[in-house]
Design a protein around this motif. Sequence first.
Motif, PDB file in Angstrom:
ATOM      1  N   THR A  26      52.710  53.313  45.067  1.00 14.39           N
ATOM      2  CA  THR A  26      52.979  54.144  43.902  1.00 14.39           C
ATOM      3  C   THR A  26      52.360  53.454  42.690  1.00 14.39           C
ATOM      4  O   THR A  26      52.453  52.232  42.546  1.00 14.39           O
ATOM      5  CB  THR A  26      54.503  54.311  43.706  1.00 14.39           C
ATOM      6  OG1 THR A  26      55.040  54.899  44.892  1.00 14.39           O
ATOM      7  CG2 THR A  26      54.806  55.185  42.515  1.00 14.39           C
ATOM      8  N   ASP A  82      54.159  58.664  35.179  1.00 12.03           N
ATOM      9  CA  ASP A  82      55.227  59.564  35.566  1.00 12.03           C
ATOM     10  C   ASP A  82      56.445  58.808  36.066  1.00 12.03           C
ATOM     11  O   ASP A  82      57.275  59.368  36.765  1.00 12.03           O
ATOM     12  CB  ASP A  82      54.739  60.559  36.621  1.00 12.03           C
ATOM     13  CG  ASP A  82      54.001  59.864  37.758  1.00 12.03           C
ATOM     14  OD1 ASP A  82      54.271  58.678  38.029  1.00 12.03           O
ATOM     15  OD2 ASP A  82      53.148  60.503  38.378  1.00 12.03           O
ATOM     16  N   GLY A  83      56.586  57.559  35.710  1.00  9.48           N
ATOM     17  CA  GLY A  83      57.668  56.721  36.199  1.00  9.48           C
ATOM     18  C   GLY A  83      59.048  57.225  35.832  1.00  9.48           C
ATOM     19  O   GLY A  83      60.023  56.922  36.518  1.00  9.48           O
ATOM     20  N   ASP A  90      60.505  63.705  39.979  1.00  7.55           N
ATOM     21  CA  ASP A  90      59.801  64.723  40.751  1.00  7.55           C
ATOM     22  C   ASP A  90      58.292  64.653  40.602  1.00  7.55           C
ATOM     23  O   ASP A  90      57.586  65.593  40.984  1.00  7.55           O
ATOM     24  CB  ASP A  90      60.318  66.118  40.363  1.00  7.55           C
ATOM     25  CG  ASP A  90      61.726  66.361  40.891  1.00  7.55           C
ATOM     26  OD1 ASP A  90      62.069  65.804  41.957  1.00  7.55           O
ATOM     27  OD2 ASP A  90      62.482  67.090  40.234  1.00  7.55           O
ATOM     28  N   SER A  91      57.779  63.575  40.038  1.00  6.06           N
ATOM     29  CA  SER A  91      56.335  63.368  39.910  1.00  6.06           C
ATOM     30  C   SER A  91      55.992  61.972  40.403  1.00  6.06           C
ATOM     31  O   SER A  91      56.774  61.042  40.243  1.00  6.06           O
ATOM     32  CB  SER A  91      55.882  63.494  38.454  1.00  6.06           C
ATOM     33  OG  SER A  91      56.077  64.805  37.989  1.00  6.06           O
ATOM     34  N   ARG A  92      54.828  61.859  40.999  1.00 12.71           N
ATOM     35  CA  ARG A  92      54.347  60.561  41.459  1.00 12.71           C
ATOM     36  C   ARG A  92      52.829  60.527  41.365  1.00 12.71           C
ATOM     37  O   ARG A  92      52.163  61.539  41.493  1.00 12.71           O
ATOM     38  CB  ARG A  92      54.697  60.299  42.923  1.00 12.71           C
ATOM     39  CG  ARG A  92      56.108  60.017  43.258  1.00 12.71           C
ATOM     40  CD  ARG A  92      56.544  58.611  42.821  1.00 12.71           C
ATOM     41  NE  ARG A  92      57.899  58.369  43.226  1.00 12.71           N
ATOM     42  CZ  ARG A  92      58.980  58.870  42.655  1.00 12.71           C
ATOM     43  NH1 ARG A  92      58.862  59.684  41.637  1.00 12.71           N
ATOM     44  NH2 ARG A  92      60.184  58.580  43.086  1.00 12.71           N
ATOM     45  N   THR A  93      52.321  59.327  41.190  1.00 11.86           N
ATOM     46  CA  THR A  93      50.903  59.064  41.374  1.00 11.86           C
ATOM     47  C   THR A  93      50.821  57.946  42.392  1.00 11.86           C
ATOM     48  O   THR A  93      51.472  56.914  42.241  1.00 11.86           O
ATOM     49  CB  THR A  93      50.219  58.658  40.057  1.00 11.86           C
ATOM     50  OG1 THR A  93      50.338  59.729  39.116  1.00 11.86           O
ATOM     51  CG2 THR A  93      48.745  58.349  40.278  1.00 11.86           C
ATOM     52  N   PHE A  94      50.055  58.197  43.442  1.00 12.14           N
ATOM     53  CA  PHE A  94      49.826  57.181  44.468  1.00 12.14           C
ATOM     54  C   PHE A  94      48.394  56.703  44.332  1.00 12.14           C
ATOM     55  O   PHE A  94      47.492  57.502  44.093  1.00 12.14           O
ATOM     56  CB  PHE A  94      50.043  57.767  45.871  1.00 12.14           C
ATOM     57  CG  PHE A  94      51.444  58.271  46.096  1.00 12.14           C
ATOM     58  CD1 PHE A  94      52.477  57.392  46.376  1.00 12.14           C
ATOM     59  CD2 PHE A  94      51.722  59.625  46.010  1.00 12.14           C
ATOM     60  CE1 PHE A  94      53.772  57.857  46.577  1.00 12.14           C
ATOM     61  CE2 PHE A  94      53.006  60.106  46.209  1.00 12.14           C
ATOM     62  CZ  PHE A  94      54.041  59.206  46.492  1.00 12.14           C
ATOM     63  N   SER A 104      53.411  66.705  41.567  1.00  9.37           N
ATOM     64  CA  SER A 104      54.670  67.051  40.910  1.00  9.37           C
ATOM     65  C   SER A 104      55.392  68.070  41.784  1.00  9.37           C
ATOM     66  O   SER A 104      54.758  68.876  42.468  1.00  9.37           O
ATOM     67  CB  SER A 104      54.435  67.605  39.509  1.00  9.37           C
ATOM     68  OG  SER A 104      53.720  68.820  39.572  1.00  9.37           O
ATOM     69  N   PHE A 132      55.998  62.551  50.235  1.00 13.37           N
ATOM     70  CA  PHE A 132      56.800  62.784  49.031  1.00 13.37           C
ATOM     71  C   PHE A 132      57.338  64.218  49.023  1.00 13.37           C
ATOM     72  O   PHE A 132      58.493  64.458  48.660  1.00 13.37           O
ATOM     73  CB  PHE A 132      55.964  62.506  47.780  1.00 13.37           C
ATOM     74  CG  PHE A 132      56.716  62.644  46.494  1.00 13.37           C
ATOM     75  CD1 PHE A 132      57.692  61.722  46.135  1.00 13.37           C
ATOM     76  CD2 PHE A 132      56.448  63.686  45.623  1.00 13.37           C
ATOM     77  CE1 PHE A 132      58.387  61.841  44.944  1.00 13.37           C
ATOM     78  CE2 PHE A 132      57.137  63.821  44.430  1.00 13.37           C
ATOM     79  CZ  PHE A 132      58.110  62.893  44.086  1.00 13.37           C
ATOM     80  N   ARG A 146      61.338  65.531  48.975  1.00 13.16           N
ATOM     81  CA  ARG A 146      61.871  66.450  47.979  1.00 13.16           C
ATOM     82  C   ARG A 146      62.343  67.761  48.583  1.00 13.16           C
ATOM     83  O   ARG A 146      62.963  68.561  47.909  1.00 13.16           O
ATOM     84  CB  ARG A 146      60.810  66.744  46.896  1.00 13.16           C
ATOM     85  CG  ARG A 146      60.508  65.565  45.996  1.00 13.16           C
ATOM     86  CD  ARG A 146      61.750  65.251  45.170  1.00 13.16           C
ATOM     87  NE  ARG A 146      61.577  64.155  44.276  1.00 13.16           N
ATOM     88  CZ  ARG A 146      61.884  62.883  44.553  1.00 13.16           C
ATOM     89  NH1 ARG A 146      62.338  62.563  45.737  1.00 13.16           N
ATOM     90  NH2 ARG A 146      61.747  61.940  43.665  1.00 13.16           N
TER      91      ARG A 146
END
Length: 188
Positions: free
Chosen positions: A13, A71-72, A76-80, A96, A131, A135
């Motif tokens: 992440t 987006d930490g 409901d959002s992540r960047t990998f 997202s 992810f 969710r």
Amino acid sequence: MTTVDDTAYRYRTAVPEDFEAVKALDGSFTTDTVFQVTAGEDGFALREISVDPPLTKVFPDDESDGDDGDDGDDPDSRTFVAHGIAGDLAGFVAVSYSGWNRRLTIEDIEIAPEHRGRGLGRALMGLAVEFARERGAGHIWLEVTNVNAPAIHAYRRMGFAFCGLDTALYEGTASEGEQALYMSMHCP
């Protein structure tokens, strides 16, 4: 550490220190085919056509709102990100999740030119799918320009199918004249 096509990559992440490299990643591409869109009253048709000379697309800097992509704070959002063995940023996927329709949106996915064609996009998409499952997503959705035939082919190999068209999304932008294609797949 995961090996893709004999190249070792580290996936994780993203952290705030990654976002300068994410913004600087070269997402440009060159293609000798594009998808021609024909829209009518009853829907639309796509036909892949050759372009000569090949088309080179360079995406403009994102001038949206100054958001650095961190987006930490949003659960409901992540960047990998994926880093090559030398520590260079090889690619990323930003996603997202929207609970009301159980949709995970691929906001952006980019692979550095020197790392393309090695399965890195598929591996990053795998993190997005993981992810999505966490969710409870029912489907995964993305938007792609009709001129990005290389990405469209990759998405189709991953299981995405065309589900929509927007002929006006890029009006007044550097991408004017292109059409936005929407693709989705059920969350596996």
